[in-house]
Write a protein that holds these residues in place. Structure first.
Motif, PDB file in Angstrom:
ATOM      1  N   UNK A  66     -12.412  -2.697   1.105  1.00  0.00           N
ATOM      2  CA  UNK A  66     -11.270  -2.097   1.792  1.00  0.00           C
ATOM      3  C   UNK A  66     -10.523  -1.192   0.830  1.00  0.00           C
ATOM      4  N   UNK A  67     -10.111  -0.039   1.331  1.00  0.00           N
ATOM      5  CA  UNK A  67      -9.440   0.936   0.471  1.00  0.00           C
ATOM      6  C   UNK A  67      -8.299   1.606   1.238  1.00  0.00           C
ATOM      7  N   UNK A  68      -7.070   1.336   0.812  1.00  0.00           N
ATOM      8  CA  UNK A  68      -5.890   1.993   1.370  1.00  0.00           C
ATOM      9  C   UNK A  68      -5.928   2.069   2.903  1.00  0.00           C
ATOM     10  N   UNK A  69      -5.898   0.878   3.506  1.00  0.00           N
ATOM     11  CA  UNK A  69      -5.822   0.736   4.960  1.00  0.00           C
ATOM     12  C   UNK A  69      -7.039   1.288   5.696  1.00  0.00           C
ATOM     13  N   UNK A  70      -8.209   1.213   5.060  1.00  0.00           N
ATOM     14  CA  UNK A  70      -9.447   1.641   5.715  1.00  0.00           C
ATOM     15  C   UNK A  70     -10.595   0.742   5.270  1.00  0.00           C
ATOM     16  N   UNK A 146      -5.220  -8.009   8.265  1.00  0.00           N
ATOM     17  CA  UNK A 146      -4.641  -9.093   7.465  1.00  0.00           C
ATOM     18  C   UNK A 146      -4.346  -8.613   6.051  1.00  0.00           C
ATOM     19  N   UNK A 147      -5.329  -7.957   5.448  1.00  0.00           N
ATOM     20  CA  UNK A 147      -5.176  -7.472   4.073  1.00  0.00           C
ATOM     21  C   UNK A 147      -4.071  -6.426   3.991  1.00  0.00           C
ATOM     22  N   UNK A 148      -4.066  -5.475   4.919  1.00  0.00           N
ATOM     23  CA  UNK A 148      -3.064  -4.406   4.885  1.00  0.00           C
ATOM     24  C   UNK A 148      -1.649  -4.962   5.036  1.00  0.00           C
ATOM     25  N   UNK A 149      -1.501  -5.968   5.877  1.00  0.00           N
ATOM     26  CA  UNK A 149      -0.176  -6.564   6.085  1.00  0.00           C
ATOM     27  C   UNK A 149       0.394  -7.101   4.784  1.00  0.00           C
ATOM     28  N   UNK A 150      -0.426  -7.815   4.032  1.00  0.00           N
ATOM     29  CA  UNK A 150       0.064  -8.397   2.782  1.00  0.00           C
ATOM     30  C   UNK A 150       0.143  -7.366   1.660  1.00  0.00           C
ATOM     31  N   UNK A 151      -0.826  -6.452   1.616  1.00  0.00           N
ATOM     32  CA  UNK A 151      -0.798  -5.435   0.561  1.00  0.00           C
ATOM     33  C   UNK A 151       0.444  -4.555   0.676  1.00  0.00           C
ATOM     34  N   UNK A 152       0.836  -4.236   1.903  1.00  0.00           N
ATOM     35  CA  UNK A 152       2.033  -3.400   2.087  1.00  0.00           C
ATOM     36  C   UNK A 152       3.318  -4.208   1.949  1.00  0.00           C
ATOM     37  N   UNK A 153       3.308  -5.473   2.399  1.00  0.00           N
ATOM     38  CA  UNK A 153       4.539  -6.274   2.298  1.00  0.00           C
ATOM     39  C   UNK A 153       4.894  -6.560   0.845  1.00  0.00           C
ATOM     40  N   UNK A 154       3.894  -6.680  -0.022  1.00  0.00           N
ATOM     41  CA  UNK A 154       4.147  -6.870  -1.456  1.00  0.00           C
ATOM     42  C   UNK A 154       4.120  -5.544  -2.220  1.00  0.00           C
ATOM     43  N   UNK A 155       3.986  -4.450  -1.476  1.00  0.00           N
ATOM     44  CA  UNK A 155       4.027  -3.094  -2.020  1.00  0.00           C
ATOM     45  C   UNK A 155       2.923  -2.829  -3.050  1.00  0.00           C
ATOM     46  N   UNK A 156       1.782  -3.526  -2.871  1.00  0.00           N
ATOM     47  CA  UNK A 156       0.599  -3.188  -3.665  1.00  0.00           C
ATOM     48  C   UNK A 156       0.046  -1.859  -3.170  1.00  0.00           C
ATOM     49  N   UNK A 157       0.118  -1.637  -1.851  1.00  0.00           N
ATOM     50  CA  UNK A 157      -0.097  -0.338  -1.240  1.00  0.00           C
ATOM     51  C   UNK A 157       1.241   0.102  -0.690  1.00  0.00           C
ATOM     52  N   UNK A 158       1.653   1.334  -0.952  1.00  0.00           N
ATOM     53  CA  UNK A 158       2.950   1.796  -0.453  1.00  0.00           C
ATOM     54  C   UNK A 158       2.872   3.278  -0.122  1.00  0.00           C
ATOM     55  N   UNK A 159       3.801   3.723   0.695  1.00  0.00           N
ATOM     56  CA  UNK A 159       3.837   5.126   1.096  1.00  0.00           C
ATOM     57  C   UNK A 159       4.509   5.944  -0.007  1.00  0.00           C
ATOM     58  N   UNK A 160       3.774   6.930  -0.516  1.00  0.00           N
ATOM     59  CA  UNK A 160       4.300   7.811  -1.554  1.00  0.00           C
ATOM     60  C   UNK A 160       4.268   9.256  -1.120  1.00  0.00           C
ATOM     61  N   UNK A 161       4.327  10.158  -2.058  1.00  0.00           N
ATOM     62  CA  UNK A 161       4.362  11.591  -1.750  1.00  0.00           C
ATOM     63  C   UNK A 161       3.073  12.065  -1.092  1.00  0.00           C
ATOM     64  N   UNK A 162       1.952  11.413  -1.402  1.00  0.00           N
ATOM     65  CA  UNK A 162       0.657  11.821  -0.853  1.00  0.00           C
ATOM     66  C   UNK A 162       0.177  10.890   0.254  1.00  0.00           C
TER      67      UNK A 162
END
Length: 243
Positions: A66-70, A146-162
């Motif tokens: 899995x890579x950045x919500x894909x 499931x993975x995206x929910x936790x990765x974003x809630x802990x800000x391991x993946x987050x919305x940035x400039x790109x």
């Protein structure tokens, strides 16, 4: 299986691959006189420091990258027929003899029959290795949610400039005590526990049709099969961090 590889000559730099590792483990089990018989699917991987990794998958266990919500990659199960996966087996002599009498032959596959694939990881990738008890009840998209929910809630993946990006602090979440949980105190452990928990709930749900129920309908349209499939459930999750 990893322990078995330490005491062989196959561990020379660059010589050990995923299929050899699977073969080493299989040979050790076959040589163990305490094991009278049995069978198992298998999924093993070997990673290198340059970000490459190789997977040998035999049967209907499998993995997802899995890579950045894909879903970057999802392995296909190996089956002889519907609900008949490839598996490494030790068949007791009595069963072999009985099969010959009745003209049958028990299914028995070998490490060389595994599907071997090569991959490249990136910083922030999530690798999910799981048994069929997970994949029969959760699709790769279910696992991604499931993975995206936790990765974003802990800000391991987050919305940035790109757009969606990997956090500079993801490594901190992967070390002991990285997240404020009493038992699941690393992000990868939390992901594994959550995936197995969701798979178990889905397996017991008689109203929600999972991947296995959809396969039943495809091969046996007249069957009134609904819900999940109770089976062995196990998951190993790895988070890729560039040092």
């Amino acid at each position: 299986m990893m322990e078995a590889s330490k005491n062989t000559d196959e561990t020379a730099e660059g010589s050990l691959n995923a299929e050899k590792l699977l073969q080493i483990g299989y040979d050790r089990v076959v040589a163990d006189e305490a094991i009278a018989g049995g069978g198992s699917t298998a999924c093993v991987a070997i990673g290198k420091g340059n970000g490459s990794f190789q997977v040998a998958n035999l049967g209907d266990s499998g993995f997802a990258q899995l890579r950045l919500n894909a879903v970057h990659y999802y392995s296909n199960p190996q089956t002889h027929a519907f609900n008949t996966p490839y598996q490494l087996s030790i068949i007791p002599p009595k069963i072999l003899a009985r099969s010959k009498i009745f003209g049958g032959q028990p299914l028995s596959d070998y490490p060389r029959d595994a599907s071997v694939t090569d991959h490249q990881v990136r910083h922030g990738d999530v690798l999910v290795f799981a048994t069929d008890g997970v994949w029969d009840n959760l699709s790769s998209i279910d696992v991604l949610r499931i993975v995206s929910r936790h990765m974003t809630s802990f800000r391991a993946w987050h919305v940035g400039e790109k757009g969606l990006e990997v956090s500079d602090h993801i490594r901190d979440l992967t070390i002991e005590g990285g997240i404020p949980k009493e038992h699941e105190n690393t992000l990868q452990t939390l992901l594994a526990v959550t995936i197995t928990g969701e798979a178990k709930l889905a397996s017991l749900n008689t109203r929600r049709d999972g991947p296995f129920a959809r396969e039943v309908k495809k091969f046996y349209p007249s069957e009134e099969y609904h819900g999940g499939k109770v089976d062995d459930i196990c998951a190993v999750v790895a988070l890729v961090v560039e040092e």
